[in-house]
Motif scaffolding. Structure first.
Motif, mmCIF file in Angstrom:
data_model
loop_
_atom_site.group_PDB
_atom_site.id
_atom_site.type_symbol
_atom_site.label_atom_id
_atom_site.label_comp_id
_atom_site.label_asym_id
_atom_site.label_seq_id
_atom_site.Cartn_x
_atom_site.Cartn_y
_atom_site.Cartn_z
ATOM 1 N N ASN A 20 50.721 12.279 -1.890
ATOM 2 C CA ASN A 20 50.226 11.799 -3.185
ATOM 3 C C ASN A 20 48.967 12.545 -3.626
ATOM 4 O OD1 ASN A 20 48.529 10.757 -1.320
ATOM 5 N ND2 ASN A 20 48.991 8.600 -1.722
ATOM 6 N N ILE A 21 48.928 13.845 -3.379
ATOM 7 C CA ILE A 21 47.780 14.670 -3.747
ATOM 8 C C ILE A 21 47.845 14.985 -5.249
ATOM 9 C CG2 ILE A 21 48.950 16.831 -3.190
ATOM 10 C CD1 ILE A 21 46.279 17.879 -2.091
ATOM 11 N N GLN A 22 46.690 15.093 -5.874
ATOM 12 C CA GLN A 22 46.631 15.391 -7.305
ATOM 13 C C GLN A 22 46.767 16.887 -7.553
ATOM 14 O OE1 GLN A 22 46.444 12.951 -9.723
ATOM 15 N NE2 GLN A 22 46.821 11.644 -7.940
ATOM 16 N N GLN A 23 47.131 17.277 -8.782
ATOM 17 C CA GLN A 23 47.380 18.676 -9.124
ATOM 18 C C GLN A 23 46.118 19.522 -8.935
ATOM 19 O OE1 GLN A 23 50.187 20.222 -9.752
ATOM 20 N NE2 GLN A 23 49.156 22.181 -10.080
ATOM 21 N N HIS A 24 44.966 18.999 -9.332
ATOM 22 C CA HIS A 24 43.719 19.771 -9.198
ATOM 23 C C HIS A 24 43.424 20.062 -7.724
ATOM 24 C CE1 HIS A 24 39.753 21.260 -10.100
ATOM 25 N NE2 HIS A 24 39.226 20.404 -9.253
ATOM 26 N N ASP A 25 43.673 19.100 -6.844
ATOM 27 C CA ASP A 25 43.444 19.317 -5.412
ATOM 28 C C ASP A 25 44.404 20.371 -4.859
ATOM 29 O OD1 ASP A 25 41.460 17.412 -5.498
ATOM 30 O OD2 ASP A 25 42.802 15.777 -4.917
ATOM 31 N N ILE A 26 45.631 20.371 -5.363
ATOM 32 C CA ILE A 26 46.592 21.402 -4.943
ATOM 33 C C ILE A 26 46.079 22.782 -5.350
ATOM 34 C CG2 ILE A 26 48.899 22.342 -5.376
ATOM 35 C CD1 ILE A 26 49.953 19.514 -5.515
ATOM 36 N N GLU A 27 45.526 22.873 -6.565
ATOM 37 C CA GLU A 27 45.013 24.163 -7.042
ATOM 38 C C GLU A 27 43.858 24.656 -6.174
ATOM 39 O OE1 GLU A 27 44.042 23.406 -11.100
ATOM 40 O OE2 GLU A 27 46.155 23.219 -11.698
ATOM 41 N N ILE A 28 42.965 23.751 -5.785
ATOM 42 C CA ILE A 28 41.830 24.144 -4.944
ATOM 43 C C ILE A 28 42.316 24.606 -3.575
ATOM 44 C CG2 ILE A 28 39.813 23.252 -3.705
ATOM 45 C CD1 ILE A 28 39.256 21.543 -6.190
ATOM 46 N N LYS A 29 43.245 23.851 -2.969
ATOM 47 C CA LYS A 29 43.769 24.246 -1.659
ATOM 48 C C LYS A 29 44.544 25.566 -1.777
ATOM 49 C CE LYS A 29 43.245 20.089 0.680
ATOM 50 N NZ LYS A 29 42.957 19.802 2.041
ATOM 51 N N ALA A 30 45.241 25.772 -2.880
ATOM 52 C CA ALA A 30 45.977 27.023 -3.091
ATOM 53 C C ALA A 30 45.004 28.195 -3.216
ATOM 54 C CB ALA A 30 46.854 26.920 -4.326
ATOM 55 N N ARG A 31 43.858 27.968 -3.845
ATOM 56 C CA ARG A 31 42.848 29.026 -3.957
ATOM 57 C C ARG A 31 42.339 29.427 -2.568
ATOM 58 N NH1 ARG A 31 38.207 26.928 -6.890
ATOM 59 N NH2 ARG A 31 39.812 26.157 -8.289
ATOM 60 N N ASN A 32 42.130 28.430 -1.703
ATOM 61 C CA ASN A 32 41.712 28.728 -0.326
ATOM 62 C C ASN A 32 42.814 29.475 0.419
ATOM 63 O OD1 ASN A 32 39.275 27.470 -0.744
ATOM 64 N ND2 ASN A 32 39.950 25.511 0.089
ATOM 65 N N ALA A 33 44.057 29.061 0.218
ATOM 66 C CA ALA A 33 45.181 29.730 0.873
ATOM 67 C C ALA A 33 45.319 31.170 0.371
ATOM 68 C CB ALA A 33 46.471 28.963 0.629
ATOM 69 N N ARG A 34 45.060 31.404 -0.910
ATOM 70 C CA ARG A 34 45.133 32.750 -1.477
ATOM 71 C C ARG A 34 44.103 33.665 -0.794
ATOM 72 N NH1 ARG A 34 47.148 34.561 -6.345
ATOM 73 N NH2 ARG A 34 47.561 32.417 -6.938
ATOM 74 N N ARG A 35 42.920 33.118 -0.532
ATOM 75 C CA ARG A 35 41.878 33.885 0.160
ATOM 76 C C ARG A 35 42.350 34.270 1.572
ATOM 77 N NH1 ARG A 35 37.557 30.276 0.250
ATOM 78 N NH2 ARG A 35 37.577 30.399 -2.002
ATOM 79 N N ILE A 36 43.005 33.343 2.253
ATOM 80 C CA ILE A 36 43.523 33.617 3.603
ATOM 81 C C ILE A 36 44.624 34.669 3.551
ATOM 82 C CG2 ILE A 36 44.769 32.602 5.547
ATOM 83 C CD1 ILE A 36 43.342 29.930 4.822
ATOM 84 N N ILE A 37 45.537 34.538 2.591
ATOM 85 C CA ILE A 37 46.656 35.471 2.477
ATOM 86 C C ILE A 37 46.173 36.862 2.103
ATOM 87 C CG2 ILE A 37 48.676 36.001 1.049
ATOM 88 C CD1 ILE A 37 49.348 33.010 1.227
ATOM 89 N N ASN A 38 45.124 36.961 1.292
ATOM 90 C CA ASN A 38 44.583 38.273 0.938
ATOM 91 C C ASN A 38 43.990 38.989 2.145
ATOM 92 O OD1 ASN A 38 45.341 38.136 -1.726
ATOM 93 N ND2 ASN A 38 43.412 37.273 -2.415
ATOM 94 N N LYS A 39 43.644 38.226 3.196
ATOM 95 C CA LYS A 39 43.168 38.836 4.446
ATOM 96 C C LYS A 39 44.321 39.167 5.379
ATOM 97 C CE LYS A 39 40.047 35.607 5.365
ATOM 98 N NZ LYS A 39 39.051 34.869 6.142
ATOM 99 N N GLU A 40 45.577 39.124 4.853
ATOM 100 C CA GLU A 40 46.788 39.457 5.609
ATOM 101 C C GLU A 40 47.071 38.473 6.751
ATOM 102 O OE1 GLU A 40 48.945 42.092 4.820
ATOM 103 O OE2 GLU A 40 47.691 42.285 3.050
ATOM 104 N N ASP A 41 46.647 37.229 6.616
ATOM 105 C CA ASP A 41 46.942 36.208 7.607
ATOM 106 C C ASP A 41 48.016 35.267 7.075
ATOM 107 O OD1 ASP A 41 45.070 37.210 9.354
ATOM 108 O OD2 ASP A 41 43.474 35.888 8.672
ATOM 109 N N LYS A 42 48.630 34.522 7.998
ATOM 110 C CA LYS A 42 49.652 33.555 7.611
ATOM 111 C C LYS A 42 49.009 32.193 7.389
ATOM 112 C CE LYS A 42 53.592 35.617 9.935
ATOM 113 N NZ LYS A 42 54.718 35.357 10.830
#
Length: 179
Positions: free
Chosen positions: A102-124
């Protein structure tokens, strides 16, 4: 054949000189030339004349293959190759991001931004949704959350393992897009 552990390197130890216990060997000279099948005594004499070692390269062959070489130089080269291979090896780390059904859309966007930072470092990234109590009855909501999360990252990432249940958690793996 023995395994020698030297710091972080595992070196396959060969039988050398007096450790060899076979009556005859297929001999390879120090320049790589095939001498042929000779007795062990003759092979040891040739190695002593060249002031080098006799190493049993392939003990399971019929007859076993022995080579005249500088064994300490051989071990040094093997360690150097292993060190180079370890240096060139790419390490990939996996980081986890947890969501709830039951996470809100804004929280998904913030977590996705953090995940994007991880993926840009070539990590899974391992994305997991934890179900608590009665939330277990609504697994479809968890799948929708994972789909929304992946839509945020679809331009830089791809799914390496589809969403699946593991106890009370549903998780999937996301990795950087391959070129």
């Amino acid at each position: 054949m023995f395994l020698l552990y030297f710091r972080r390197y595992v070196i396959k130890e060969l039988q050398i000189n007096e450790q060899i216990r076979v009556p005859e060997v297929r001999l390879i000279a120090e320049d790589g030339e095939q001498v042929g099948i000779v007795s062990l005594d003759e092979a040891m004499d040739r190695a002593a004349q060249a002031n080098l070692d006799l190493a049993l390269m392939s003990p399971n062959a019929k007859p076993p293959v022995a080579r005249i070489m500088d064994y300490s130089k051989y071990r040094y080269d093997q360690m150097k190759k292993q060190k180079e291979a370890r240096k060139n090896a790419k390490t990939v780390s996996v980081q986890e991001i947890r969501l709830s059904p039951n996470i809100q859309q804004h929280d998904i966007e913030i977590k996705a931004r953090n995940a994007r930072r991880i993926i840009n470092k070539e990590d899974k990234v391992k994305v997991s949704v934890r179900f608590r109590g009665r939330e277990m009855a609504h697994k479809d909501l968890g799948r929708e959350v994972l789909d929304k999360f992946f839509e945020e990252l679809s331009d830089v990432a791809q799914i390496s393992s589809k969403p699946k249940m593991d106890g009370r958690n549903m998780h999937m793996m996301i990795e950087p897009k391959s070129e």
